[in-house]
Design an enzyme around this catalytic site. Structure first.
Site, PDB file in Angstrom:
ATOM      1  N   ASP A  40      42.454  98.493  98.951  1.00 49.77           N
ATOM      2  CA  ASP A  40      43.668  98.809  98.909  1.00 49.77           C
ATOM      3  C   ASP A  40      43.965 100.007  98.450  1.00 49.77           C
ATOM      4  O   ASP A  40      43.102 100.906  97.875  1.00 49.77           O
ATOM      5  CB  ASP A  40      44.761  97.464  98.092  1.00 49.77           C
ATOM      6  CG  ASP A  40      45.809  98.218  98.489  1.00 49.77           C
ATOM      7  OD1 ASP A  40      46.902  98.008  99.715  1.00 49.77           O
ATOM      8  OD2 ASP A  40      46.787  98.288  97.377  1.00 49.77           O
ATOM      9  N   GLU A  64      47.014 102.617  97.103  1.00 49.34           N
ATOM     10  CA  GLU A  64      48.148 103.533  96.918  1.00 49.34           C
ATOM     11  C   GLU A  64      48.348 105.005  97.246  1.00 49.34           C
ATOM     12  O   GLU A  64      47.712 105.554  97.149  1.00 49.34           O
ATOM     13  CB  GLU A  64      48.441 103.851  95.135  1.00 49.34           C
ATOM     14  CG  GLU A  64      48.188 101.907  94.801  1.00 49.34           C
ATOM     15  CD  GLU A  64      49.341 100.840  95.309  1.00 49.34           C
ATOM     16  OE1 GLU A  64      50.391 101.889  96.250  1.00 49.34           O
ATOM     17  OE2 GLU A  64      48.910  99.976  95.419  1.00 49.34           O
ATOM     18  N   GLU A  84      60.396 107.638  94.521  1.00 51.96           N
ATOM     19  CA  GLU A  84      59.850 106.563  95.288  1.00 51.96           C
ATOM     20  C   GLU A  84      59.300 105.975  95.350  1.00 51.96           C
ATOM     21  O   GLU A  84      58.760 104.597  95.212  1.00 51.96           O
ATOM     22  CB  GLU A  84      60.883 106.519  96.771  1.00 51.96           C
ATOM     23  CG  GLU A  84      62.261 106.765  97.074  1.00 51.96           C
ATOM     24  CD  GLU A  84      62.305 108.279  96.618  1.00 51.96           C
ATOM     25  OE1 GLU A  84      63.257 108.924  97.250  1.00 51.96           O
ATOM     26  OE2 GLU A  84      61.389 108.663  96.692  1.00 51.96           O
ATOM     27  N   HIS A  91      54.327 101.970  92.451  1.00 47.26           N
ATOM     28  CA  HIS A  91      52.857 101.251  91.993  1.00 47.26           C
ATOM     29  C   HIS A  91      53.068 101.606  90.339  1.00 47.26           C
ATOM     30  O   HIS A  91      52.082 102.131  89.723  1.00 47.26           O
ATOM     31  CB  HIS A  91      51.992 102.308  92.738  1.00 47.26           C
ATOM     32  CG  HIS A  91      52.000 103.554  92.934  1.00 47.26           C
ATOM     33  ND1 HIS A  91      52.944 105.120  92.709  1.00 47.26           N
ATOM     34  CD2 HIS A  91      52.455 104.414  94.280  1.00 47.26           C
ATOM     35  CE1 HIS A  91      52.941 106.117  92.867  1.00 47.26           C
ATOM     36  NE2 HIS A  91      52.298 105.341  94.378  1.00 47.26           N
ATOM     37  N   HIS A  97      52.414  96.993  92.377  1.00 41.32           N
ATOM     38  CA  HIS A  97      51.478  97.698  93.376  1.00 41.32           C
ATOM     39  C   HIS A  97      50.626  98.090  92.657  1.00 41.32           C
ATOM     40  O   HIS A  97      50.454  98.956  91.370  1.00 41.32           O
ATOM     41  CB  HIS A  97      52.026  98.075  94.664  1.00 41.32           C
ATOM     42  CG  HIS A  97      53.166  97.837  95.885  1.00 41.32           C
ATOM     43  ND1 HIS A  97      52.492  96.969  96.565  1.00 41.32           N
ATOM     44  CD2 HIS A  97      53.707  96.994  95.140  1.00 41.32           C
ATOM     45  CE1 HIS A  97      53.205  95.679  96.790  1.00 41.32           C
ATOM     46  NE2 HIS A  97      54.354  96.530  96.117  1.00 41.32           N
ATOM     47  N   ASP A 116      45.554  93.916  93.618  1.00 40.63           N
ATOM     48  CA  ASP A 116      46.241  93.715  95.863  1.00 40.63           C
ATOM     49  C   ASP A 116      44.966  92.875  96.259  1.00 40.63           C
ATOM     50  O   ASP A 116      44.839  92.335  97.321  1.00 40.63           O
ATOM     51  CB  ASP A 116      46.890  94.741  96.239  1.00 40.63           C
ATOM     52  CG  ASP A 116      48.062  95.109  95.144  1.00 40.63           C
ATOM     53  OD1 ASP A 116      48.162  94.399  94.436  1.00 40.63           O
ATOM     54  OD2 ASP A 116      49.077  96.001  95.896  1.00 40.63           O
TER      55      ASP A 116
END
Length: 237
Positions: free
Chosen positions: A7, A9, A52, A57, A150, A155
């Protein structure tokens, strides 16, 4: 079979628009079982962090300012993933960012044929249901209590459990839903199987052809049968 669940970010949604990876987490699976080997890194994106994205995260520009650049660790990352299939949720997003970073380093892209998208798997197996990682964790009973925001490694670890469930659970291919069992119960089962295997006496394979002695004994046995049925069949023929 070795597989890598991963995963990322990022600073936003568009690598083409200049967004970068700020975190990556990878979990190694061997035959759909976690080995305990992981790869995790934060990267300095050398660009501002939009509010945002930070809200998703929690990685601020200040936190990432002293982290290594992607090119400094890309060799370690590539060594870890090797040539294994790569599993991700909404995989084209993560593949797009990963290949963009590799291109910026002057390296070859990861082939898209290695991509396994758990979002596609979930839509095929659970049509009409919710397919977010949170929703799938809830459906399959995967504990996500540590997931406040997150995080790439968290994740990936959650997704690895979801992926196993999407591809058949612990009894892959049986099409049955197994009951939840404790690790102690599973260890007892393994011990019993091993104990049974150790107690079994293995005999050498028996020749298929009868011996001369067996043929003679069989002939003597046939002589003792009065009015055998095969004589009647032969007479009718």
């Amino acid at each position: 079979m070795r597989e890598i669940v991963f995963d990322t970010e990022t600073t936003g949604l568009s690598p083409v628009g200049g967004d970068r990876i700020v975190e990556i987490g990878c979990v190694e699976l061997m035959n759909r079982v976690e080995t305990g080997r992981t790869f995790h890194a934060y990267f300095n994106p050398r660009r501002p962090m939009p509010s945002e994205a930070e809200a998703v995260h929690g990685l601020s520009e200040a936190f990432l300012s002293d982290k290594p650049l992607f090119e400094e660790l890309c060799g370690d990352l590539l060594d870890f993933i090797g040539d294994a299939p790569l599993v991700a949720h909404n995989a084209p997003f993560d593949f797009g960012f990963l290949n963009n970073e590799l291109a910026l380093c002057g390296l070859s892209s990861v082939c898209m044929t290695r991509m396994i998208d758990t979002l596609v798997l979930a839509r095929q197996k659970l049509p009409g249901a919710k397919h977010s990682l949170d929703a799938l964790c809830t459906r399959f009973g995967v504990d996500r209590s540590i997931r406040i925001k997150h995080g790439a490694l968290i994740d990936a670890q959650l997704l690895s459990q979801v992926y196993v469930e999407l591809t058949g659970g612990r009894q892959i291919g049986l099409g049955l839903v197994a009951e939840q069992r404790s690790s102690s119960e599973e260890k007892i089962d393994v011990m019993l199987v091993q104990e049974y295997a150790n107690s079994v006496t293995v005999h050498p394979a028996r020749p298929h052809e009868p011996t001369e002695e067996e043929l003679e004994r069989h002939a003597e046995f046939l002589k003792g049968i009065t009015d055998p049925i095969w004589n009647r069949v032969a007479a009718c023929g």
